[in-house]
Design an enzyme around this catalytic site. Structure first.
Site, short mmCIF file in Angstrom:
data_model
loop_
_atom_site.label_atom_id
_atom_site.label_comp_id
_atom_site.label_asym_id
_atom_site.label_seq_id
_atom_site.Cartn_x
_atom_site.Cartn_y
_atom_site.Cartn_z
N ASP A 148 5.85 7.46 -4.85
CA ASP A 148 7.07 6.87 -3.75
C ASP A 148 7.88 8.06 -3.47
O ASP A 148 8.47 8.73 -4.37
CB ASP A 148 7.80 5.89 -4.83
CG ASP A 148 9.06 5.35 -3.82
OD1 ASP A 148 9.20 5.59 -2.70
OD2 ASP A 148 9.49 4.33 -4.29
N ASP A 180 6.63 -4.91 3.07
CA ASP A 180 5.70 -3.64 3.35
C ASP A 180 4.48 -3.37 2.44
O ASP A 180 3.96 -2.33 2.55
CB ASP A 180 6.50 -2.33 3.40
CG ASP A 180 7.39 -2.04 2.14
OD1 ASP A 180 7.80 -3.21 1.39
OD2 ASP A 180 7.74 -1.08 2.13
N HIS A 181 4.53 -4.26 1.25
CA HIS A 181 3.22 -4.12 0.53
C HIS A 181 2.52 -5.33 0.49
O HIS A 181 1.26 -5.25 -0.11
CB HIS A 181 3.84 -3.98 -0.87
CG HIS A 181 4.46 -2.61 -0.78
ND1 HIS A 181 3.89 -1.50 -1.63
CD2 HIS A 181 5.34 -2.25 -0.65
CE1 HIS A 181 4.58 -0.34 -1.46
NE2 HIS A 181 5.68 -0.56 -0.87
N GLY A 221 8.97 -6.25 22.24
CA GLY A 221 8.46 -7.70 22.27
C GLY A 221 7.34 -7.87 21.27
O GLY A 221 6.67 -8.78 20.99
N HIS A 246 12.31 -1.72 -9.80
CA HIS A 246 12.44 -1.58 -8.70
C HIS A 246 13.60 -2.62 -8.03
O HIS A 246 13.90 -3.43 -8.88
CB HIS A 246 10.94 -1.66 -7.79
CG HIS A 246 11.21 -1.42 -6.40
ND1 HIS A 246 11.66 -0.48 -6.05
CD2 HIS A 246 10.43 -2.11 -5.46
CE1 HIS A 246 11.39 -0.76 -4.48
NE2 HIS A 246 10.56 -1.62 -4.38
N HIS A 272 14.94 2.83 -4.90
CA HIS A 272 13.99 3.84 -4.92
C HIS A 272 14.45 5.25 -5.73
O HIS A 272 15.55 5.38 -5.55
CB HIS A 272 13.57 4.33 -3.61
CG HIS A 272 12.79 3.41 -2.65
ND1 HIS A 272 11.58 3.10 -2.92
CD2 HIS A 272 13.13 2.37 -1.97
CE1 HIS A 272 11.04 2.13 -2.14
NE2 HIS A 272 12.10 1.47 -1.57
N ASP A 322 6.28 -8.38 17.17
CA ASP A 322 6.95 -9.03 16.08
C ASP A 322 6.80 -8.35 14.86
O ASP A 322 7.70 -7.89 14.14
CB ASP A 322 6.35 -10.29 16.02
CG ASP A 322 6.38 -11.56 17.20
OD1 ASP A 322 7.58 -11.26 17.73
OD2 ASP A 322 5.47 -11.99 17.65
N HIS A 333 4.04 -4.62 -5.81
CA HIS A 333 4.97 -5.57 -5.73
C HIS A 333 5.16 -6.33 -4.75
O HIS A 333 4.55 -6.29 -3.65
CB HIS A 333 6.34 -4.76 -6.15
CG HIS A 333 6.51 -3.85 -5.08
ND1 HIS A 333 5.94 -2.59 -4.74
CD2 HIS A 333 7.74 -3.70 -4.07
CE1 HIS A 333 6.47 -1.99 -3.86
NE2 HIS A 333 7.25 -2.85 -3.51
N HIS A 352 4.39 6.97 0.51
CA HIS A 352 5.62 6.04 0.91
C HIS A 352 6.96 6.69 1.56
O HIS A 352 7.91 6.92 0.92
CB HIS A 352 6.24 5.24 -0.27
CG HIS A 352 6.58 4.04 -0.09
ND1 HIS A 352 8.17 3.95 0.52
CD2 HIS A 352 6.63 2.88 -0.26
CE1 HIS A 352 8.51 2.57 0.20
NE2 HIS A 352 7.49 1.92 0.14
N ASP A 380 2.09 -9.84 18.45
CA ASP A 380 2.95 -10.35 19.38
C ASP A 380 2.69 -11.78 19.43
O ASP A 380 1.51 -12.01 20.06
CB ASP A 380 2.72 -9.73 20.85
CG ASP A 380 3.79 -10.03 21.78
OD1 ASP A 380 4.52 -11.24 21.45
OD2 ASP A 380 3.87 -9.63 22.86
#
Lengths: 559, 559
Positions: free
Chosen positions: A198, A82-83, A53, A144, A371, A55, A78, A393, A447
């Protein structure tokens, strides 16, 4: 330990990953020197299967909230989620200036609008140098899977910290602007104290192919196709979208966009000049009806099988504007992110069943990674020649593989530091060690509107409920006599289909009555004892009969 | 339609897949001619992510139960779960004779013992021919990732039906017994009416590598290793286990077995002579303490990340006999089955964190598939030259790709039939068509002892409960006055952490009270109306406050 740390740490730089280690997601790194903090990136991650449940998932900001006055700013490498995805949530706690190139700042701006927030956004470009407190930040162009990505070379009082950001080495990027090797060489030559790099593809040998090969594969598909073309890809991959548009123009197709995030990014990228679409090529998705199939290409989201995204809705037959029909050529220009493989193949199967031709990464070169693989990482290490190295990363296996690559190049094992989120690398001009601190860095679960209010107990309950459902036993007990004056009733959800199992439920009721009678006989009146008796006897009965363990919830009302 | 079908069908063979189409799992195919039925395989599949709490999934046996008297027997192609796992459940309905080679029959025998069943098991060997009613069955040796696999060539009154079973073409299998090409060539030359063939790897170009290369990779790891070796693989892959044992003997290691299914299969395979372990090599897993690490190899289950299997327990640090320690060499000799990628990489990460070296299929040739790729499929098609072709054993995308392979070889598209489970291919000596029937073939879910008692409603409830938990509103109502005499109380599970959200729960109680008061004022006494009022007002309140939608369950007791 603490004393030891303080003594050593006073004139040292502390590097604290709050996210992005032992995971691919929610990248966030803190550099702290005395009373000044610089933050690199502020990402989110998506929930794993056990996070029922949930998010999205955020880094823990506790340490930064406690040290809010020290923070000089956040520098963004960038525009991937996730950044940058954690920024609105961070700004709700602490409003600090944000520095980034135009595309990520544009994407952040969109997010802030949604969250009704304002912030101090500062546009920088590759090659810029600026000061944040004692940190002198230089940005270097890199390549990238999203345009406008940068590496960071940060002069600190103890030495230079170099952060690759996410990168691959693409000698032939679509915009003709490869990584700035010359500057990297100069930085390496001047001396780098610590590199963070990375690790996503560290377990892959060789090189990641150039975005160019995708362009070629797309072109050959466009050339041969006489039917409608639908391409699903990451909305953030502006170069990919540009290549689709170029092919559309070349083969006389008009371009319709589907999916909210694709529409947003396309608009933003056009506005910023990163995406060039000749006049008359774009067409509203709701107005394609009159146009022959061979003159249409639809660019859409959902290449990861996200259930609410446009491609999923097309595959399920409930997209408002697009019905998949026989002959449609559907291209999934992406690879499934680990964990999404099954969902993506479900969509592929559904599209095939609807008569579409489906091209996906298993069967054609229509996607490349963003990557660096092993050989590219080697090049970066050789250029930057850091004294100390911290792979970032990546999951643990990626970090380990990256460490091995560095060591094979001659990096001393004692100078390679594999950290966990929340650990601290203490750095001086000639020493580095991991301290014994544990900065709070557990994943913070979001959530709905709740940030962090779903913890392990709630998740455990959701898991238990999902496995065998629940049985509620409810009864009213006379306050005066202690006798049951209504019930016990049995109600279940997610356990068995009740209509076909009335006998079982009735037997369960008898078991409960017996347990309660036994309590009355034994003069047990304390509610917790009653509840335990009911729960235990019902649990054994249900397990014996069904080999299932639903949640059992006795509820007594006093009347 | 029915009349139409009957007219055409009376002297025709009906081929009915009850499982294995549009999925990889629960393979089961029915051949029916007049009042005789032959069944090929009876497998199970594992639940997908949406099947909350389900243990295993079976084919629907309804049609066969209805036609039980017609069934002559079940012929087994090989001993994998997706081909034999449904047998105990089937035999509980109908006890029919089972025909199979020694290893699958041994595995079935073990299952029957667990289920306390007996059955008429008939050992056959590759090359045998036997009659089951009007069906003359010939078995042909094939190669797959489990020993003792066969193809079936079945003479029926309308012509020969050829079923490949699961196969790859391994020219150098460990037992030196490759596929019986000569017999396949003869069968093809005599004429095959219909071929059903394995589609698992139809989307992969080229050839599947021989099991031999895994042997080589293992040998080089064993040669270089001076620490403990732990190899996780599929228990059913007896050849793989043999190769591990051979290497152990060669490099002076003793072999300990961990994991129930690995112990069972090793014992069975030794008993049947498929696995040869020299005396003194096997050692009890609980007795390895005194032996130097360099003289130990542990063979274990759990290469798919199954949470209860031995390798998972080792990775989590709660295996009774084995604690992973620095330097351990762990080999996952397998590829993740689609859907298991994330779980497997979690285990790899945990093993790395414990200091083990981990070798898995991403980074070395330590696994090969058991299924034929494109070039091998072509060879099979060219040898068998069937008039009609039905791709089986695959998701829709695999079946489509296999159909395309056949058509590229010159098979007429109108003679290729892609079916769904439960559809019927009606076959005569010179015609084939799919009828309009729908034989029941929905997946039958097994949860604990319940077979089929968890349906869509129960699953939907489990899903809802897993997403946002539930809120129970309970109150006692006076029978005479209609007034609330106790409660309303609010109880939640899996919604929020209650201790930190007491205000929210109290506000929710107020909302419920107001809704009930409004009913009293409006003289609404009917319980369903009361419940609706409570549910609706609480749902809006909770959604507005939290953007979550827990299951809301109002319960009233009359006293």
């Amino acid at each position: 330990m603490k004393t030891n740390f303080k003594k050593k740490g006073e004139n040292s730089l502390r590097v604290i990953p709050l996210g992005g280690l032992n995971e691919i997601g929610k990248n966030m790194t803190v550099l702290e020197y005395k009373d000044e903090i610089l933050i690199i990136d502020c990402g989110l991650s998506f929930p794993d299967d056990e996070m029922y449940g949930i998010d999205i998932v955020l880094p823990d900001f506790t340490y930064l909230i406690k040290n809010a006055s020290k923070i000089k700013g956040i520098v963004i490498t960038h525009g991937h989620e996730d950044h940058i995805g954690g920024i609105p949530f961070f700004l709700k706690h602490i409003n600090v200036p944000i520095y980034g190139t135009r595309l990520p700042l544009g994407l952040i701006g969109n997010k802030l609008k949604e969250h009704r927030l304002t912030a101090n956004l500062n546009v920088i470009k590759a090659g810029d140098t600026f000061k944040l407190g004692c940190f002198k930040v230089e940005t270097i162009r890199t390549t990238h899977s999203i345009v406008d990505s940068i590496c960071l070379s940060i002069e600190t009082p103890v030495g230079v910290v170099f952060h690759t950001g996410d990168f691959k080495i693409d000698y032939t990027p679509l915009d003709g602007e490869p990584i700035d090797f010359h500057r990297l060489a100069e930085i390496g030559k001047k001396g780098v104290l610590l590199m963070l790099a990375d690790s996503t593809n560290a377990i892959r040998a060789g090189f990641t192919a150039s975005e160019k090969i995708v362009g070629k594969a797309l072109e050959s598909i466009f050339r041969d196709s006489t039917t409608r073309i639908i391409v699903a890809t990451f909305s953030s991959n502006v170069h990919r979208v540009q290549r689709i548009v170029d092919n559309a123009v070349m083969f006389d197709r008009r371009v319709a966009i589907s999916g909210r995030s694709m529409v947003n990014v396309v608009n933003l990228a056009m506005e910023l000049g990163y995406l060039k679409i000749p006049a008359g090529v774009l067409i509203d998705i709701n107005k394609i009806r009159g146009i022959p199939d061979k003159n249409i290409v639809i660019v859409t989201t959902g290449s990861q099988g996200e259930p609410m995204a446009a491609l999923s809705r097309m595959a399920a037959g409930d997209h408002k504007a697009i019905q998949i029909k026989k002959g449609d050529m559907v291209i999934l220009s992406s690879s499934p992110i680990p964990g999404n493989e099954k969902t993506v193949s479900n969509i592929v199967n559904k599209l095939f069943e609807k008569g579409a031709q489906v091209i996906y990464s298993d069967i054609a070169d229509i996607h490349v990674s963003g990557h660096a693989c092993e050989e590219e990482l080697k090049l970066m290490h050789v250029l930057i020649k850091p004294k100390f190295f911290m792979p970032v990363h990546g999951e643990y296996r990626h970090l380990m593989a990256h460490a091995a690559i560095a060591e094979n190049l001659g990096q001393k094992p004692e100078n390679v530091f594999i950290l966990n989120n929340g650990k601290v690398l203490n750095l001086t001009a000639n020493s580095a060690f991991i301290t014994h601190e544990d900065i709070p860095s557990e994943p913070v679960l979001v959530d709905g509107l709740g940030v962090g209010d779903v913890g392990n107990i709630v998740l455990r309950d959701r898991k238990l409920l999902s496995e065998s459902g629940l049985i509620i036993v409810v009864a009213a007990i006379d306050r005066a006599t202690g006798e049951i004056c209504s019930g016990p009733d049995i109600i279940s959800r997610g356990f068995v289909y009740v209509r076909e199992n009335e006998d079982l439920i009735e037997e369960a009721r008898v078991v409960v009555c017996k347990a309660l009678d036994k309590c009355v006989d034994g003069n047990i009146r304390e509610w917790n004892a009653l509840k335990s008796a009911v729960r235990d006897s019902l649990r054994s009965f249900i397990y014996e009969k069904t080999k299932r363990s639903p949640v059992i919830l006795p509820i007594f009302l006093e009347v």
